[in-house]
Motif scaffolding. Structure first.
Motif, PDB file in Angstrom:
ATOM      1  N   UNK A   1      30.317  38.531  50.963  1.00 45.34           N
ATOM      2  CA  UNK A   1      31.234  39.849  51.211  1.00 45.34           C
ATOM      3  C   UNK A   1      31.638  40.024  50.866  1.00 45.34           C
ATOM      4  N   UNK A   2      31.894  41.327  51.164  1.00 44.46           N
ATOM      5  CA  UNK A   2      32.791  41.802  50.305  1.00 44.46           C
ATOM      6  C   UNK A   2      34.016  41.819  50.292  1.00 44.46           C
ATOM      7  N   UNK A   3      34.847  41.599  51.424  1.00 49.48           N
ATOM      8  CA  UNK A   3      36.173  40.790  51.400  1.00 49.48           C
ATOM      9  C   UNK A   3      36.325  39.419  51.961  1.00 49.48           C
ATOM     10  N   UNK A   4      36.170  38.803  50.657  1.00 46.85           N
ATOM     11  CA  UNK A   4      36.459  37.085  51.305  1.00 46.85           C
ATOM     12  C   UNK A   4      37.651  36.863  50.408  1.00 46.85           C
ATOM     13  N   UNK A   5      37.869  37.523  49.563  1.00 44.43           N
ATOM     14  CA  UNK A   5      39.292  36.945  48.429  1.00 44.43           C
ATOM     15  C   UNK A   5      39.181  36.288  47.442  1.00 44.43           C
ATOM     16  N   UNK A   6      37.405  36.328  46.888  1.00 43.59           N
ATOM     17  CA  UNK A   6      37.005  36.198  45.772  1.00 43.59           C
ATOM     18  C   UNK A   6      37.262  37.357  44.519  1.00 43.59           C
ATOM     19  N   UNK A   7      37.349  37.042  43.827  1.00 44.85           N
ATOM     20  CA  UNK A   7      37.403  38.437  42.920  1.00 44.85           C
ATOM     21  C   UNK A   7      36.616  39.312  42.480  1.00 44.85           C
TER      22      UNK A   7
END
Length: 329
Positions: free
Chosen positions: A183-189
């Motif tokens: 997912x593009x905006x899931x908070x992972x780097x």
């Protein structure tokens, strides 16, 4: 007759790739997901396959699968900081109740079960690199504790079932994994950096960027999990890529990869964010004959091409799922 495998969290990033692998290996896959963080788009290409079925179900409730079952992969859990900070209770429940229900089902069916643990069981490690004998440095009451302790409990109850009920269990300690379907905006780097670059935004680095991560391409991760499930080894095994890089250097790599000219901006480091993350994969090499094959350069190109193919609307989308129903439980 095809072997049957239940995969929980099947509509998630890693779960969906596992569905693909086990279908390709000739298994009958029973996919299960409550779709809190998963997305049916990740598995829609399997619809209509005679060896694939999907069950919309929350594993924190009683889990029933009719008939014979040979294997279980328990991958149901929020895995990104955005998710587990929004739904901390559900995160703890899926690691405890969800694991209990899956272990109970494995016992009932005499099935082998592999649970997805994480490098987060090591917390902010005082040992580097991290091997499986290290007990970790975890803040049990910090904001990340809901995820870290859910996974640590998950390991404990799994080993209890192994020792007391002689259940065939496997534990994969998964380090940072990336690839298509994140997912593009899931908070992972990785998706965070790529999303910012594609939108023309500055890249956000927390702290001074000296903290390190080790990124494993999803195909390598799936291969390690597959080998572990079919092995005869019951103790935890690190599955990850030991090639370490600082977050600041990685941000510079993203700028070179995307051909953009964004600046790097710095923000305060989140509480209990691990400063070092690098797996010791000696055990995986010895027990599974496994090590990652895909270079970061190759894997990142594939991943970037996946995100670059998104529409402007998808790139602009921010995570906005309504978790209120699950928070109340």
């Amino acid at each position: 007759m095809a072997k049957k495998i239940l995969i929980t969290g099947a509509a998630g990033f890693l779960g969906s790739h596992l569905c693909d692998r086990f279908i390709a290996e000739g298994f009958h896959v029973i996919a299960m997901d409550n779709l809190i963080t998963g997305d049916l788009k990740n598995i829609e290409h399997l619809t209509g396959n005679k060896n694939f079925e999907f069950h919309h179900h929350d594993v924190t409730k009683f889990v029933h699968v009719p008939g014979k079952l040979d294997y279980i992969l328990h991958f149901a859990s929020p895995a990104s900081p955005i998710d587990y900070l929004k739904i901390p209770i559900q995160t703890l429940k899926v690691g405890s109740l969800g694991t209990l229900h899956c272990l109970g089902l494995a016992k009932e069916k005499n099935a082998r079960i592999l649970i997805a643990s994480t490098s987060e069981v090591y917390g902010d490690p005082l040992v580097h690199p991290q091997d499986e004998e290290y007990y970790g440095n975890v803040n049990t009451i910090g904001p990340r504790g809901v995820y870290d302790e859910a996974k640590r409990f998950q390991e404990s109850i799994t080993m209890a079932y192994h020792r007391f009920h002689h259940l065939e269990t496997r534990i994969a300690r998964i380090f940072n994994t990336y690839g298509p379907r994140m997912r593009l905006n899931d908070g992972r780097v990785i998706p965070a950096f790529i999303g910012q670059a594609l939108r023309g935004e500055d890249l956000t680095v927390f702290g001074d960027g000296s903290q390190t991560r080790s990124f494993c391409y999803v195909d390598d991760q799936v291969e390690g999990i597959y080998r572990l499930l079919l092995s005869d080894f019951s103790d935890p095994v690190n599955i990850g890529n030991p090639e370490e890089i600082s977050i600041l250097d990685f941000a510079k790599e993203i700028i070179r990869l995307t051909g953009t000219d964004q600046k790097i901006v710095f923000q305060e480091l989140p509480k209990d964010d691990p400063m070092q993350r690098q797996p010791d994969i000696t055990r995986a090499r010895k027990v599974l004959g496994w090590e990652p094959k895909v270079s970061r350069e190759e894997g990142m190109k594939i991943t970037y091409d996946y995100f670059r193919g998104m529409s402007p609307e998808e790139l602009d989308k921010r995570e906005h799922k309504d978790f209120s129903e699950h928070i109340r439980r």
